[in-house]
Design a protein around this motif. Sequence first.
Motif, PDB file in Angstrom:
ATOM      1  N   TRP A 171       0.817  -1.212   0.000  1.00 15.16           N
ATOM      2  CA  TRP A 171       0.000   0.000   0.000  1.00 15.16           C
ATOM      3  C   TRP A 171       0.851   1.263   0.000  1.00 15.16           C
ATOM      4  O   TRP A 171       0.428   2.280  -0.547  1.00 15.16           O
ATOM      5  CB  TRP A 171      -0.956  -0.031   1.187  1.00 15.16           C
ATOM      6  CG  TRP A 171      -2.137  -0.940   0.942  1.00 15.16           C
ATOM      7  CD1 TRP A 171      -2.358  -1.719  -0.162  1.00 15.16           C
ATOM      8  CD2 TRP A 171      -3.258  -1.145   1.807  1.00 15.16           C
ATOM      9  NE1 TRP A 171      -3.542  -2.405  -0.038  1.00 15.16           N
ATOM     10  CE2 TRP A 171      -4.119  -2.068   1.155  1.00 15.16           C
ATOM     11  CE3 TRP A 171      -3.615  -0.651   3.052  1.00 15.16           C
ATOM     12  CZ2 TRP A 171      -5.308  -2.497   1.715  1.00 15.16           C
ATOM     13  CZ3 TRP A 171      -4.813  -1.083   3.616  1.00 15.16           C
ATOM     14  CH2 TRP A 171      -5.646  -1.999   2.952  1.00 15.16           C
ATOM     15  N   HIS A 221      -7.949   0.176   4.921  1.00 13.82           N
ATOM     16  CA  HIS A 221      -7.357   1.519   4.930  1.00 13.82           C
ATOM     17  C   HIS A 221      -6.064   1.507   5.733  1.00 13.82           C
ATOM     18  O   HIS A 221      -5.890   0.714   6.666  1.00 13.82           O
ATOM     19  CB  HIS A 221      -8.337   2.522   5.549  1.00 13.82           C
ATOM     20  CG  HIS A 221      -7.769   3.890   5.753  1.00 13.82           C
ATOM     21  ND1 HIS A 221      -7.712   4.829   4.753  1.00 13.82           N
ATOM     22  CD2 HIS A 221      -7.191   4.468   6.847  1.00 13.82           C
ATOM     23  CE1 HIS A 221      -7.145   5.933   5.223  1.00 13.82           C
ATOM     24  NE2 HIS A 221      -6.817   5.730   6.479  1.00 13.82           N
ATOM     25  N   TYR A 239      -3.975   6.098   2.822  1.00 11.76           N
ATOM     26  CA  TYR A 239      -4.295   5.335   1.617  1.00 11.76           C
ATOM     27  C   TYR A 239      -5.495   4.426   1.837  1.00 11.76           C
ATOM     28  O   TYR A 239      -5.546   3.656   2.807  1.00 11.76           O
ATOM     29  CB  TYR A 239      -3.108   4.474   1.179  1.00 11.76           C
ATOM     30  CG  TYR A 239      -3.409   3.630  -0.036  1.00 11.76           C
ATOM     31  CD1 TYR A 239      -3.515   4.211  -1.299  1.00 11.76           C
ATOM     32  CD2 TYR A 239      -3.623   2.256   0.076  1.00 11.76           C
ATOM     33  CE1 TYR A 239      -3.818   3.453  -2.415  1.00 11.76           C
ATOM     34  CE2 TYR A 239      -3.928   1.484  -1.036  1.00 11.76           C
ATOM     35  CZ  TYR A 239      -4.024   2.095  -2.280  1.00 11.76           C
ATOM     36  OH  TYR A 239      -4.332   1.344  -3.385  1.00 11.76           O
ATOM     37  N   PRO A 241      -7.652   1.656  -0.627  1.00 14.00           N
ATOM     38  CA  PRO A 241      -7.811   1.024  -1.941  1.00 14.00           C
ATOM     39  C   PRO A 241      -9.124   1.452  -2.595  1.00 14.00           C
ATOM     40  O   PRO A 241     -10.111   1.756  -1.916  1.00 14.00           O
ATOM     41  CB  PRO A 241      -7.812  -0.473  -1.626  1.00 14.00           C
ATOM     42  CG  PRO A 241      -7.138  -0.593  -0.304  1.00 14.00           C
ATOM     43  CD  PRO A 241      -7.486   0.663   0.445  1.00 14.00           C
TER      44      PRO A 241
END
Length: 305
Positions: A171, A221, A239, A241
């Motif tokens: 990520w 997350h 971040y 997705p």
Amino acid sequence: MELEFFDTPQPFLAAAGDLLAADPVLGSVIASVSERTARELADGHDSWAGVGAPFERWWLVVRDDAGEVVSAVMRTAPFKPFPTFSVPMPDDAARALAAALHERGEHLGGANGALPGAEVLARTTAELSGGELLVDKGTRLWEATSVEVPDAPVGRLRLATEDDAELVLAWFTAFHEEADEQAGREPDPTSGEHNTLDSVLVRIREGVEWLWELPDGTVAHLSGAGLPSYGVSRIGPVYTPREHRGRGIASYVVGELTRRGLAAGHRMCLFTDRANPTSNKIYARLGYEPVVDMAEHLVRLPATP
């Protein structure tokens, strides 16, 4: 005006401490990176050895004619083009630094940080090398002195563990690529290559990486909240997705981590990409206010025949 270089963070922090403490939000990047490197060296580990930079990393203070420290710069970024990062710096100091690096044969491929000093450093470097100056990205530093935390979505906030390290690393890489895309730039697939499993494990062990977990155990997350330096904690990266966006997870997590930091007596800040209106609006709604605009500059040398 005097430039004083350091090759380790401890003496640099001793020299620059009063300057960084005077405006710890503005100096949060330099302070946090320098303190983390000092902790790493104290543990007998030096990740710089594996970076492959064609120069030794350095830190620098700028002293005025009375000997007072008036600015600080570091070149410690573990990714190409190994840019500097600077707090506000007098124009003449920026030009002097560009000349000093040019004289010793150290090409500066990028200069990030507070304007206008970072731009003057990059422009002077381009002029001396015959290179081209490009503004790669505009950034904005924000601080929250209070926060409005939105309602929590379904799920729970938890610290990342070592079992999450591979996911966190993936990520981190996706964050860098998708940040360019969200800001309307061509994604750079190499932008996250400086992150390694070892560097992720360091952050996880420090307790600075947080995950949002859905009721079925799916992790949806990632947000970081760095260890305080001079009383300041910086949020990031943030971040989510694609498949989990639009649920208010990022807003809640950043708001909650900000609330916890403020409750612990820390000042809370974060950076945004000025070209990404979505993130700027989200953080403004939470209570973050702009502190200063910065920029990331590239200096590209002319192609050799």
